[in-house]
Design a protein around this motif. Structure first.
Motif, PDB file in Angstrom:
ATOM      1  N   SER A  67      -7.878   0.351   6.202  1.00 37.97           N
ATOM      2  CA  SER A  67      -8.538   1.495   5.568  1.00 37.97           C
ATOM      3  C   SER A  67      -7.540   2.578   5.168  1.00 37.97           C
ATOM      4  O   SER A  67      -7.923   3.691   4.844  1.00 37.97           O
ATOM      5  CB  SER A  67      -9.609   2.084   6.499  1.00 37.97           C
ATOM      6  N   CYS A  68      -6.238   2.243   5.181  1.00 37.81           N
ATOM      7  CA  CYS A  68      -5.197   3.196   4.792  1.00 37.81           C
ATOM      8  C   CYS A  68      -5.200   3.439   3.286  1.00 37.81           C
ATOM      9  O   CYS A  68      -5.644   2.606   2.509  1.00 37.81           O
ATOM     10  CB  CYS A  68      -3.817   2.655   5.149  1.00 37.81           C
ATOM     11  N   ASP A  69      -4.616   4.556   2.941  1.00 34.15           N
ATOM     12  CA  ASP A  69      -4.370   4.852   1.537  1.00 34.15           C
ATOM     13  C   ASP A  69      -3.332   3.855   1.027  1.00 34.15           C
ATOM     14  O   ASP A  69      -2.258   3.730   1.610  1.00 34.15           O
ATOM     15  CB  ASP A  69      -3.841   6.283   1.409  1.00 34.15           C
ATOM     16  N   PRO A  70      -3.618   3.127  -0.052  1.00 34.90           N
ATOM     17  CA  PRO A  70      -2.667   2.126  -0.552  1.00 34.90           C
ATOM     18  C   PRO A  70      -1.311   2.709  -0.938  1.00 34.90           C
ATOM     19  O   PRO A  70      -0.322   1.989  -0.993  1.00 34.90           O
ATOM     20  CB  PRO A  70      -3.356   1.533  -1.774  1.00 34.90           C
ATOM     21  N   LYS A  71      -1.240   4.006  -1.181  1.00 32.30           N
ATOM     22  CA  LYS A  71       0.029   4.642  -1.547  1.00 32.30           C
ATOM     23  C   LYS A  71       0.924   4.894  -0.331  1.00 32.30           C
ATOM     24  O   LYS A  71       2.094   5.205  -0.485  1.00 32.30           O
ATOM     25  CB  LYS A  71      -0.234   5.962  -2.263  1.00 32.30           C
ATOM     26  N   HIS A  74       3.745   3.026   4.860  1.00 24.42           N
ATOM     27  CA  HIS A  74       3.771   2.565   6.243  1.00 24.42           C
ATOM     28  C   HIS A  74       2.509   1.807   6.622  1.00 24.42           C
ATOM     29  O   HIS A  74       2.360   1.399   7.777  1.00 24.42           O
ATOM     30  CB  HIS A  74       3.957   3.736   7.198  1.00 24.42           C
ATOM     31  N   CYS A  75       1.603   1.632   5.681  1.00 24.30           N
ATOM     32  CA  CYS A  75       0.345   0.963   5.968  1.00 24.30           C
ATOM     33  C   CYS A  75       0.371  -0.456   5.419  1.00 24.30           C
ATOM     34  O   CYS A  75       1.117  -0.781   4.525  1.00 24.30           O
ATOM     35  CB  CYS A  75      -0.818   1.707   5.332  1.00 24.30           C
ATOM     36  N   GLY A  76      -0.499  -1.269   5.981  1.00 22.72           N
ATOM     37  CA  GLY A  76      -0.656  -2.625   5.504  1.00 22.72           C
ATOM     38  C   GLY A  76      -0.106  -3.640   6.471  1.00 22.72           C
ATOM     39  O   GLY A  76       0.380  -3.332   7.543  1.00 22.72           O
ATOM     40  N   ALA A  77      -0.198  -4.886   6.084  1.00 28.58           N
ATOM     41  CA  ALA A  77       0.272  -5.983   6.929  1.00 28.58           C
ATOM     42  C   ALA A  77       1.797  -5.985   6.967  1.00 28.58           C
ATOM     43  O   ALA A  77       2.453  -5.602   6.000  1.00 28.58           O
ATOM     44  CB  ALA A  77      -0.240  -7.297   6.364  1.00 28.58           C
TER      45      ALA A  77
END
Length: 82
Positions: A67-71, A74-77
């Protein structure tokens, strides 16, 4: 650090988890009982607090949710092979 997941919780979800943890903790303090339900609620509150603080949810990671901001870099797999 190969086992660490990247952040996968956005700001709104973090705030909602923090609110849930506060509500559960308040309920536990006013309940006045120490039974299995209290123990389960305490573990759930602790997990919600940890999720809110560290922006990570291992269940979401297992399910491939984010649910992180795609920008946010530091987020994501984590990258493959790590």
């Amino acid at each position: 650090m190969g086992n660490m997941i990247n952040r996968n919780l956005g700001t709104i979800e973090r705030l909602l988890r923090l609110l849930g943890a506060v509500i559960l903790t308040g309920w536990l303090f006013t309940r006045g009982s120490h039974d299995l339900l209290s123990a389960v609620a305490a573990v759930a509150a602790l997990a919600l607090f940890a999720n809110a603080i560290f922006s990570r949810c291992y269940l979401w990671a297992l399910l491939g949710l984010n649910s992180c901001d795609p920008k946010d870099e530091h987020c994501g797999a984590p990258p493959r092979g790590s």
